[in-house]
Design an enzyme around this catalytic site. Structure first.
Site, PDB file in Angstrom:
ATOM      1  CE1 TYR A 251      77.970  12.554 -68.486  1.00  0.00           C
ATOM      2  CE2 TYR A 251      79.735  11.309 -69.545  1.00  0.00           C
ATOM      3  CZ  TYR A 251      79.222  12.516 -69.091  1.00  0.00           C
ATOM      4  OH  TYR A 251      79.959  13.671 -69.238  1.00  0.00           O
TER       5      TYR A 251
ATOM      6  CB  SER B 189      76.843   3.884 -65.050  1.00  0.00           C
ATOM      7  OG  SER B 189      77.946   4.371 -65.761  1.00  0.00           O
ATOM      8  CD  GLN B 190      75.030  10.983 -65.168  1.00  0.00           C
ATOM      9  OE1 GLN B 190      75.621  11.939 -65.641  1.00  0.00           O
ATOM     10  NE2 GLN B 190      73.812  10.638 -65.584  1.00  0.00           N
TER      11      GLN B 190
ATOM     12  CG  ASP C 238      83.218  -1.231 -65.145  1.00  0.00           C
ATOM     13  OD1 ASP C 238      83.445  -0.690 -66.243  1.00  0.00           O
ATOM     14  OD2 ASP C 238      82.286  -0.892 -64.397  1.00  0.00           O
TER      15      ASP C 238
ATOM     16  CG  HIS D  66      80.072   0.130 -67.108  1.00  0.00           C
ATOM     17  ND1 HIS D  66      80.431   0.520 -65.837  1.00  0.00           N
ATOM     18  CD2 HIS D  66      79.192   1.054 -67.544  1.00  0.00           C
ATOM     19  CE1 HIS D  66      79.811   1.640 -65.536  1.00  0.00           C
ATOM     20  NE2 HIS D  66      79.042   1.982 -66.549  1.00  0.00           N
TER      21      HIS D  66
END
Length: 320
Positions: free
Chosen positions: A92, A184-185, A274, A303
């Site tokens: 992101y 992630s994203q 996370d 994360h």
């Protein structure tokens, strides 16, 4: 730090967010828009050079006419037979990353096409015009527009599939040996890509974002990547009069609702500590995958950098 649920509970969790009644028709209509897009692209030699690979900036026109940028790295030996290819997606607000990580793949005969998300840290254009707020992030971009097709991630998810189609159409790439990878994203976009482009054969999503929005909101959302949902309610619906409608709208861009479409073999990577993309939100999607899948768990990790992951990912894609 421990997971908000035990691993046994996570493996049985089916998600909290709704799936819109017209979800399938929404995405079939979106794919028809994608089918109307050309696979033409422009290649521009990159300023970065390597003895092992050829590096390019690649531009294509995405749905809605936006100019989308990717980094393309292919093995240097043009005389070799067609080889595998991998599409890569970034986290992101970031961009498609450094060239060197892609050169490592090209050195092993794998072509890589890494996409910049529209309007984030890279060179891709975001030309989306929507009604309503655009403050605080991309999840809520288009959420107040009467037309659900104006959701930001609808276009980005389609970009992932178009990126994969372009890669698989490259003369040096075997279209039957394509994979997708991201964190992630980028993990969410890996899921979306594999769901919307069924020719993807291998997907490696790492602690994916954009899943089970209601569950994320029920947790400590202000410390997570989902904080913009909190701010949306705070600024625009403080009495939660539209709560049901909002989460239903977000269901169109919830990867747990796309996961069942995946036909690729999946290596899913997650950290049980996370707090950015909580494990339960990830398992809501993972548990809906019916294709061959493997779960790689980092029990004490969140994360963050995951040791040995890059090596495992490359070795996995070498099986293509």
């Amino acid at each position: 730090m421990t997971s908000e649920r035990s691993l046994t509970q996570l493996k049985a969790y089916e998600g909290s967010s709704p799936k819109p009644a017209d979800f399938d028709s929404f995405w079939e209509r979106a794919l028809r828009d994608l089918d109307a897009q050309t696979l033409d692209y422009e290649l521009v030699p990159a300023e970065f050079t390597s003895e092992l690979a050829e590096c390019f900036h690649l531009y294509f026109t995405g749905v809605g006419g936006a100019k989308v940028h990717c980094k393309y790295v292919r093995p240097k030996k043009a005389e070799q037979a067609k080889g595998p290819g991998v599409v890569m997606f970034h986290g992101y607000s970031c961009d498609s990353g450094d060239w060197m990580e892609k050169v490592a793949y090209a050195a092993h005969g794998i072509s890589v096409l890494a996409m910049d998300c529209r309007g984030q840290g890279g060179l891709s254009e975001d030309n989306l015009t929507v009604q309503g707020t655009t403050i605080r992030g991309h999840i809520i971009r288009g959420i107040d527009d009467p037309d659900p097709d104006k959701l930001y991630y609808r276009n980005v998810f389609l970009d992932t599939a178009q990126t994969a189609r372009i890669l698989m159409n490259m003369p040096e790439v075997d279209s039957e040996r394509a994979g997708a990878f991201g964190l992630s994203q980028g993990g969410a976009l890996t899921v979306a890509c594999a769901a919307l482009e069924p020719r993807i054969r291998l997907a490696v999503p790492v602690y994916p974002f954009l899943s089970d929005y209601k569950r994320a909101w029920e947790l400590d959302i202000t410390t997570s990547a989902y904080e913009e949902i909190h701010y949306y309610f705070r600024f625009f619906d403080p009495h939660h009069e539209r709560e049901v409608a909002i989460f239903n709208r977000l269901g169109y861009i919830d990867i747990q609702n796309l996961a069942g479409r995946i036909q690729a073999k999946v290596l899913w990577v997650t950290g049980l500590a996370d707090t950015v993309c909580p494990p339960s939100t990830q398992f809501a999607a993972y548990n809906k995958i019916t294709a061959t899948k493997e779960l790689m768990v980092y029990h004490e990790y969140g994360h963050e950098y995951l040791p040995y992951l890059s090596d495992r990912a490359l070795q996995t894609f070498m099986t293509l």
